[in-house]
Design a protein around this motif. Structure first.
Motif, PDB file in Angstrom:
ATOM      1  N   HIS A 117      47.827  34.108  54.098  1.00  8.16           N
ATOM      2  CA  HIS A 117      48.261  35.411  53.630  1.00  8.16           C
ATOM      3  C   HIS A 117      47.406  35.909  52.468  1.00  8.16           C
ATOM      4  O   HIS A 117      46.941  35.144  51.641  1.00  8.16           O
ATOM      5  CB  HIS A 117      49.715  35.336  53.156  1.00  8.16           C
ATOM      6  CG  HIS A 117      50.121  36.521  52.337  1.00  8.16           C
ATOM      7  ND1 HIS A 117      50.499  37.716  52.919  1.00  8.16           N
ATOM      8  CD2 HIS A 117      50.149  36.703  50.994  1.00  8.16           C
ATOM      9  CE1 HIS A 117      50.771  38.576  51.942  1.00  8.16           C
ATOM     10  NE2 HIS A 117      50.573  37.986  50.778  1.00  8.16           N
ATOM     11  N   SER A 118      47.255  37.212  52.394  1.00  7.34           N
ATOM     12  CA  SER A 118      46.719  37.899  51.224  1.00  7.34           C
ATOM     13  C   SER A 118      47.399  39.262  51.161  1.00  7.34           C
ATOM     14  O   SER A 118      47.664  39.872  52.196  1.00  7.34           O
ATOM     15  CB  SER A 118      45.209  38.099  51.327  1.00  7.34           C
ATOM     16  OG  SER A 118      44.752  38.922  50.265  1.00  7.34           O
ATOM     17  N   CYS A 119      47.708  39.718  49.953  1.00  9.12           N
ATOM     18  CA  CYS A 119      48.283  41.063  49.789  1.00  9.12           C
ATOM     19  C   CYS A 119      47.191  42.131  49.901  1.00  9.12           C
ATOM     20  O   CYS A 119      47.487  43.321  49.892  1.00  9.12           O
ATOM     21  CB  CYS A 119      49.005  41.165  48.446  1.00  9.12           C
ATOM     22  SG  CYS A 119      50.482  40.124  48.371  1.00  9.12           S
TER      23      CYS A 119
ATOM     24  N   THR B 241      41.975  36.569  56.340  1.00 14.94           N
ATOM     25  CA  THR B 241      43.360  36.600  55.868  1.00 14.94           C
ATOM     26  C   THR B 241      44.104  37.774  56.488  1.00 14.94           C
ATOM     27  O   THR B 241      43.512  38.802  56.823  1.00 14.94           O
ATOM     28  CB  THR B 241      43.433  36.721  54.339  1.00 14.94           C
ATOM     29  OG1 THR B 241      42.770  37.915  53.928  1.00 14.94           O
ATOM     30  CG2 THR B 241      42.808  35.519  53.651  1.00 14.94           C
TER      31      THR B 241
ATOM     32  N   CYS C   7      46.838  35.755  45.373  1.00 12.47           N
ATOM     33  CA  CYS C   7      45.633  36.453  45.824  1.00 12.47           C
ATOM     34  C   CYS C   7      45.101  37.319  44.676  1.00 12.47           C
ATOM     35  O   CYS C   7      45.764  37.490  43.646  1.00 12.47           O
ATOM     36  CB  CYS C   7      45.936  37.290  47.069  1.00 12.47           C
ATOM     37  SG  CYS C   7      46.958  38.753  46.773  1.00 12.47           S
TER      38      CYS C   7
ATOM     39  N   CYS D 137      52.396  34.024  46.015  1.00 12.47           N
ATOM     40  CA  CYS D 137      51.052  34.522  46.296  1.00 12.47           C
ATOM     41  C   CYS D 137      50.218  34.584  45.025  1.00 12.47           C
ATOM     42  O   CYS D 137      50.665  35.070  43.989  1.00 12.47           O
ATOM     43  CB  CYS D 137      51.132  35.901  46.949  1.00 12.47           C
ATOM     44  SG  CYS D 137      49.515  36.518  47.478  1.00 12.47           S
TER      45      CYS D 137
ATOM     46  N   PRO E 156      44.533  41.899  52.584  1.00  8.42           N
ATOM     47  CA  PRO E 156      43.905  41.150  53.673  1.00  8.42           C
ATOM     48  C   PRO E 156      42.628  41.809  54.187  1.00  8.42           C
ATOM     49  O   PRO E 156      42.400  42.997  53.984  1.00  8.42           O
ATOM     50  CB  PRO E 156      44.987  41.167  54.753  1.00  8.42           C
ATOM     51  CG  PRO E 156      45.707  42.447  54.515  1.00  8.42           C
ATOM     52  CD  PRO E 156      45.719  42.634  53.008  1.00  8.42           C
TER      53      PRO E 156
ATOM     54  N   GLU F 233      52.092  45.036  52.359  1.00  7.56           N
ATOM     55  CA  GLU F 233      51.312  44.812  51.129  1.00  7.56           C
ATOM     56  C   GLU F 233      51.376  45.956  50.120  1.00  7.56           C
ATOM     57  O   GLU F 233      50.919  45.807  48.992  1.00  7.56           O
ATOM     58  CB  GLU F 233      49.860  44.440  51.445  1.00  7.56           C
ATOM     59  CG  GLU F 233      49.088  45.465  52.218  1.00  7.56           C
ATOM     60  CD  GLU F 233      49.038  45.226  53.720  1.00  7.56           C
ATOM     61  OE1 GLU F 233      48.138  45.808  54.338  1.00  7.56           O
ATOM     62  OE2 GLU F 233      49.873  44.503  54.277  1.00  7.56           O
TER      63      GLU F 233
ATOM     64  N   SER G 259      48.202  39.824  56.160  1.00  9.22           N
ATOM     65  CA  SER G 259      49.362  39.961  55.285  1.00  9.22           C
ATOM     66  C   SER G 259      50.609  39.612  56.081  1.00  9.22           C
ATOM     67  O   SER G 259      50.811  40.118  57.178  1.00  9.22           O
ATOM     68  CB  SER G 259      49.470  41.376  54.729  1.00  9.22           C
ATOM     69  OG  SER G 259      50.591  41.460  53.873  1.00  9.22           O
TER      70      SER G 259
END
Length: 147
Positions: A80-82, A114, A140, A138, A84, A120, A116
């Protein structure tokens, strides 16, 4: 083969190896309703009569949009990434058990791919609360900047 993160090289390996396997996890409930939809009219009505008490027992929540559960081996390797660099989704018209992954921006060789897990655009605190359900906090770049 497990990876710490999914990079372009690992993604290519996954396409080569995972998509040539027959890994489709079917939903017996969905299969049942698809089967009912394809029945001729008298049999379809009888199947609906048999099913209705079970649907009634589920209550009004059953009428709400069901997001469902699925297993997508490639997508499950993505962190995951906020903010992505890719998006994973399932198109409504796809009934073949496939998900689509598209790049949101250019991804360099060796860069982690990545996605989300949540919306996000939510405020930092709401994102962190939702991600707690996934069992992590998270960290990120976007979250580090907003914390």
């Amino acid at each position: 083969m497990l990876y710490e993160c999914l990079t372009i090289d690992n993604l290519l390996w996954a396409f080569k190896n995972l998509f040539h396997s027959d890994l489709v996890v079917a939903s017996p409930v969905e299969d049942y309703f698809l089967y009912i939809d394809d029945l001729p009219s008298p049999e379809k009505e009888e199947a609906k009569k048999v099913s209705q008490p079970y649907l009634d027992a589920l209550g009004d929540e059953y009428a709400l949009c069901c997001e469902g559960t699925a297993f997508f081996p490639l997508q499950s390797c993505m962190n995951h990434s906020c903010h992505p660099n890719a998006k994973a989704f399932k198109r409504e018209e796809d009934r073949d058990g496939q998900a689509t992954i598209v790049a949101l921006k250019p991804i360099s060789k060796g860069e982690e791919v990545t996605i989300s897990y949540i919306e996000e655009d939510l405020p930092f605190e709401e994102r962190q609360a939702l991600l707690a359900d996934y069992g992590f906090s998270c960290k990120c770049v976007k979250c580090q900047e907003e914390s």
